[in-house]
Motif scaffolding. Structure first.
Motif, short mmCIF file in Angstrom:
data_model
loop_
_atom_site.label_atom_id
_atom_site.label_comp_id
_atom_site.label_asym_id
_atom_site.label_seq_id
_atom_site.Cartn_x
_atom_site.Cartn_y
_atom_site.Cartn_z
N CYS A 119 0.42 -1.38 -0.24
CA CYS A 119 -0.09 0.09 -0.42
C CYS A 119 1.11 1.07 0.08
O CYS A 119 1.79 1.39 0.36
CB CYS A 119 -0.81 -0.07 1.25
SG CYS A 119 -1.99 1.46 1.37
N CYS A 122 0.18 2.94 3.96
CA CYS A 122 0.35 2.58 5.18
C CYS A 122 1.38 1.32 4.69
O CYS A 122 2.30 0.99 6.00
CB CYS A 122 -0.76 2.57 5.81
SG CYS A 122 -1.49 0.66 5.12
N CYS A 137 -5.55 -2.95 0.31
CA CYS A 137 -4.39 -2.64 1.25
C CYS A 137 -5.39 -3.79 2.16
O CYS A 137 -6.47 -3.44 2.63
CB CYS A 137 -4.41 -1.67 1.73
SG CYS A 137 -3.15 -1.22 3.36
N CYS A 140 -5.57 -1.35 5.81
CA CYS A 140 -6.17 0.53 5.81
C CYS A 140 -7.90 0.32 4.55
O CYS A 140 -8.53 1.20 4.83
CB CYS A 140 -5.14 1.63 5.57
SG CYS A 140 -4.89 1.99 4.50
#
Ligand SMILES: [Zn+2]
Length: 279
Positions: A119, A122, A137, A140
């Motif tokens: 991602c 994050c 992701c 998140c």
């Protein structure tokens, strides 16, 4: 390049379809091919239930006629005996045009997967979602889709003393020594028309008017969507941008220099302008 009319894009395999098909196996832009009929200038891609090398990230990308097309990534250093791995751009004219175009789709899908395993927000791992169109992701939930970079191309023309002239340039980053139309990537908040005017001003110091939309085309090196225009010269003297443009000149349509490959949007644009001037 254009996908052939006989190609049906898919993102996942139709459940009722039989296994097997054409394999577009790539390693960072290089495609696995073999010499069809034993001739080095007539290439083909593997066909059958499984590819001839270990692969990962297998994805169905469509149907060519009624044959399933699979994209898959390999990290094989050396191609197996009888096969070669070469950059897709070097396969023009040796691999049939329709296979070059499908390989272009495979290249974009595989490159997206290869470069979006984590991602961007994050850094957690991502997983395929939306039937393989995107990657989500696992932490998140952020979803991203294959990157497309809009780019404009413009062929500037004027009426010279001996008839219609085309402004063609050769650039520092060109893969081969040809003269082509001007091109550049669209920047944030910019319209295509603004981009055309800015790029022409930056690259050769000219003003243009009378923009006419010509057409658009996928150019998967690595993920451009080329949008092409014709434009009329509106003033200024040619001044080449340092570090980008090696040379730019007005060429009468009867004395054109070496031009880009026929599979490029640039060549179709130039051929169209010549045909229009000769009408
Ligand atoms: Zn995330």
């Amino acid at each position: 390049m254009f996908l052939p009319a006989t190609f049906t894009p898919l993102w996942s395999s139709p459940a009722a379809s039989p296994p097997g098909g054409l394999w577009f196996v790539m390693d960072r832009g290089r495609l696995l091919t073999f010499a069809a009929a034993g001739e080095a200038d007539t290439l083909a891609v593997p066909q059958g239930d499984a590819p001839p090398v270990p692969v990962e990230g297998v994805q169905c990308i469509g149907l060519l006629d009624d044959v399933l097309c699979w994209a898959a990534r390999t990290e094989t250093e050396a191609a197996p005996s009888g096969f070669t791995m070469e950059p897709l751009r070097r396969l023009f004219d040796r691999l049939p045009d329709e296979l070059v175009a499908v390989a272009g789709r495979a290249a974009q899908v595989l490159e997206f997967d290869r470069t979006h395993r984590h991602c961007g927000a994050c850094a957690a791992p991502t997983e395929a979602c939306d039937q393989g169109r995107g990657r989500r992701c696992t932490a998140c939930g952020d979803v991203c889709y294959p990157r497309l970079a809009p780019a404009m191309m413009v062929l500037v023309t004027r009426e010279g003393p001996g008839g219609r002239e085309l402004l063609l340039a050769t650039g520092r980053r060109f893969a081969s020594p040809v003269y082509s139309a001007l091109a550049g990537f669209v920047e944030p908040s910019e319209s295509l028309e603004d981009c055309v005017r800015r790029e022409v001003q930056e690259e050769v110091g000219l003003r243009v008017r009378g923009l006419r939309y010509f057409g658009s085309e996928c150019w998967p090196f690595p993920h451009s969507l080329m949008v092409a225009f014709m434009a009329e010269y509106d003033g200024g003297e040619i001044r080449c941008e340092e570090g980008e443009i090696v040379d730019a000149q007005w060429f009468p349509i009867g004395r054109l220099p070496a031009l880009p490959h026929r599979l490029s949007v640039a060549r179709r644009l130039i051929d169209f302008a010549v045909a229009e001037a000769e009408r």
